[in-house]
Write a protein that holds these residues in place. Sequence first.
Motif, short mmCIF file in Angstrom:
data_model
loop_
_atom_site.label_atom_id
_atom_site.label_comp_id
_atom_site.label_asym_id
_atom_site.label_seq_id
_atom_site.Cartn_x
_atom_site.Cartn_y
_atom_site.Cartn_z
N ASN A 156 0.81 -1.22 0.00
CA ASN A 156 0.00 0.00 0.00
C ASN A 156 0.84 1.27 0.00
O ASN A 156 0.32 2.36 0.10
N SER A 157 2.15 1.10 -0.08
CA SER A 157 3.02 2.29 -0.01
C SER A 157 2.87 3.12 -1.27
O SER A 157 2.49 2.63 -2.34
N SER A 158 3.23 4.40 -1.16
CA SER A 158 3.09 5.29 -2.31
C SER A 158 4.01 4.87 -3.44
O SER A 158 3.66 4.95 -4.61
N SER A 159 5.24 4.43 -3.09
CA SER A 159 6.17 4.03 -4.13
C SER A 159 5.63 2.83 -4.89
O SER A 159 5.86 2.68 -6.08
N SER A 160 4.88 1.97 -4.20
CA SER A 160 4.33 0.78 -4.85
C SER A 160 3.34 1.18 -5.92
O SER A 160 3.37 0.70 -7.04
N SER A 161 2.45 2.09 -5.59
CA SER A 161 1.42 2.48 -6.55
C SER A 161 2.02 3.24 -7.71
O SER A 161 1.61 3.08 -8.85
N GLU A 162 3.02 4.08 -7.44
CA GLU A 162 3.64 4.84 -8.51
C GLU A 162 4.38 3.93 -9.46
O GLU A 162 4.35 4.10 -10.68
N THR A 163 5.09 2.94 -8.90
CA THR A 163 5.82 2.04 -9.75
C THR A 163 4.87 1.19 -10.58
O THR A 163 5.11 0.92 -11.75
N SER A 164 3.77 0.75 -9.96
CA SER A 164 2.81 -0.07 -10.69
C SER A 164 2.24 0.70 -11.86
O SER A 164 2.03 0.15 -12.94
N SER A 165 1.95 1.99 -11.66
CA SER A 165 1.38 2.79 -12.73
C SER A 165 2.35 2.99 -13.87
O SER A 165 1.96 3.28 -14.99
N ALA A 166 3.65 2.84 -13.57
CA ALA A 166 4.67 3.04 -14.60
C ALA A 166 4.88 1.78 -15.43
O ALA A 166 5.60 1.80 -16.40
N GLN A 167 4.25 0.67 -15.06
CA GLN A 167 4.50 -0.56 -15.77
C GLN A 167 3.79 -0.63 -17.11
O GLN A 167 4.12 -1.46 -17.95
N GLY A 168 2.81 0.23 -17.35
CA GLY A 168 2.13 0.22 -18.62
C GLY A 168 1.07 -0.86 -18.66
O GLY A 168 0.42 -1.16 -17.68
N ASP A 169 0.88 -1.44 -19.86
CA ASP A 169 -0.15 -2.45 -20.03
C ASP A 169 0.14 -3.67 -19.18
O ASP A 169 1.28 -4.12 -19.05
N LYS A 170 -0.93 -4.24 -18.63
CA LYS A 170 -0.77 -5.43 -17.81
C LYS A 170 -0.51 -6.65 -18.69
O LYS A 170 -1.03 -6.75 -19.80
N PRO A 171 0.28 -7.60 -18.19
CA PRO A 171 0.50 -8.82 -18.96
C PRO A 171 -0.79 -9.62 -19.05
O PRO A 171 -1.60 -9.65 -18.12
N VAL A 172 -0.98 -10.27 -20.17
CA VAL A 172 -2.20 -11.03 -20.43
C VAL A 172 -1.84 -12.44 -20.85
O VAL A 172 -0.96 -12.65 -21.69
N LEU A 173 -2.52 -13.41 -20.27
CA LEU A 173 -2.40 -14.82 -20.66
C LEU A 173 -3.73 -15.24 -21.26
O LEU A 173 -4.75 -15.23 -20.59
N LYS A 174 -3.70 -15.61 -22.56
CA LYS A 174 -4.90 -16.05 -23.25
C LYS A 174 -4.80 -17.55 -23.51
O LYS A 174 -3.80 -18.03 -24.02
N ILE A 175 -5.85 -18.26 -23.14
CA ILE A 175 -5.85 -19.71 -23.25
C ILE A 175 -7.02 -20.16 -24.11
O ILE A 175 -8.15 -19.70 -23.93
N GLU A 176 -6.73 -21.04 -25.06
CA GLU A 176 -7.76 -21.67 -25.88
C GLU A 176 -7.46 -23.17 -25.90
O GLU A 176 -6.55 -23.62 -26.59
N GLY A 177 -8.21 -23.92 -25.12
CA GLY A 177 -7.97 -25.35 -25.05
C GLY A 177 -6.62 -25.65 -24.43
O GLY A 177 -6.32 -25.23 -23.32
N ASP A 178 -5.78 -26.37 -25.21
CA ASP A 178 -4.44 -26.71 -24.73
C ASP A 178 -3.39 -25.72 -25.21
O ASP A 178 -2.20 -25.95 -25.01
N LYS A 179 -3.81 -24.65 -25.86
CA LYS A 179 -2.87 -23.67 -26.40
C LYS A 179 -2.98 -22.36 -25.64
O LYS A 179 -4.01 -22.06 -25.04
#
Length: 420
Positions: free
Chosen positions: A284-307
């Motif tokens: 919850n620290s301020s540095s945590s939120s600032e750094t998180s906002s600097a990460q840009g787009d969130k990583p995404v995992l897309k799953i279709e069946g076994d792929k």
Amino acid sequence: MPEVPLYHSKIKMAATVTDFTDVNVPGDLGPTKSQTLPLFFALYSYHANRPNKESESVDESKVAVAEFLQREATSNQDFSLNRIVTDLSTEDEQVLREFIAKKLSRGTVYGGSGDVHQLELGEETYSCYFYLLRQTSLDLEAELDGTGGSFYTSQEYVICYLSIPSAGLEIFRLELDAYCDGISYLLDQKDLSSDRIGAYLGKWYSESTEYISRCVVRFQEDIAYFITAALMESHLDIQGANPAVKDDVKKFMKACSLSDLLQKADKSKAANNIEGLLLDLDVNSSSSSETSSAQGDKPVLKIEGDKHKLENAEKSSSSEEWAKAMLKDTSSPALLRQVVEDFKLKTIQDLNTLKRLVRQAETDHYALFRAYTFLRDCGSGAVLLRQIWKDDNAEAIKDTQNVLRVLEDFIKDTNGFRKE
């Protein structure tokens, strides 16, 4: 706190792919060893007398823990364990019952955190994990003990899981604790269904340990992206996965996170009133939120069946080494979990090294250069920069902040951590 840009140590970006990565996995599960391990469970209930804290007239802070536990144990000398469900033989169950009863009578079974002890069943030695689950306070009149203190009667449960020592139950204690807590909704029902409870408890090993094997087998070297996201405290958006796969990935990332180790260090430092070497973690620290906002787009995992495919994901060279070590042998969840703990410890050691170098750099320019080369060469520079801003010194001392800003500016000017 200033916005902290992230510079990735030997980071490789996962491009947005058009074709899904094909992994030859039957359904959602990889190979499992649970069928070859002896696995058992048992659930007991009993009525316990607990000291009524509201009636205490003395200051609780002045009452020794040992004294409180002794009073609690003394009040529970006369009780009987009621077996609700088990898959142990009658003879082995009796041995387990006597073992648990002895622990309870001594007051050495605690709620909220399980424990593991060795237990002899016949000619075999088993690791026995047991967990006290305090459900409800019965509506009974409080009784007075010999010292004038009052007690209330509580409905309580003891959950036991058993397997051979090589199953490594100790290293999965947090997962086992969480799985024990998950049975509460069944125990809260008026009509206890032993069949439903037995079905839930029968999956204890698969749900609490084998998630790590399933993730490694299914996602192969791509687990390096999960590891980096966990260390960077990035939220991984999982799309298209069924609940079982989604739950496995979440458990895997939680196991790879540094939060448990750093929080333990913070508690230890506070208890001893000394300055610890480990960095503090405050989500919850301020540095945590600032750094998180600097990460840009969130990583995404897309799953279709076994792929599957990954978008906006990153992996460091350290995470790649971590993934390769796990892929060497996927047959044992305990072995994989130990690999995770070893690499987490290595990351903590790197955090400590960087912390010392940053402190030295406040008065030594050569130490500043050594801090840069360390970040460049360690393989997890982005993770270390992500975490060091959460240290007490980084949040409170301007000299430390200045050193970190200089490091970030130099890294930016030299196009990241690439070696000359």
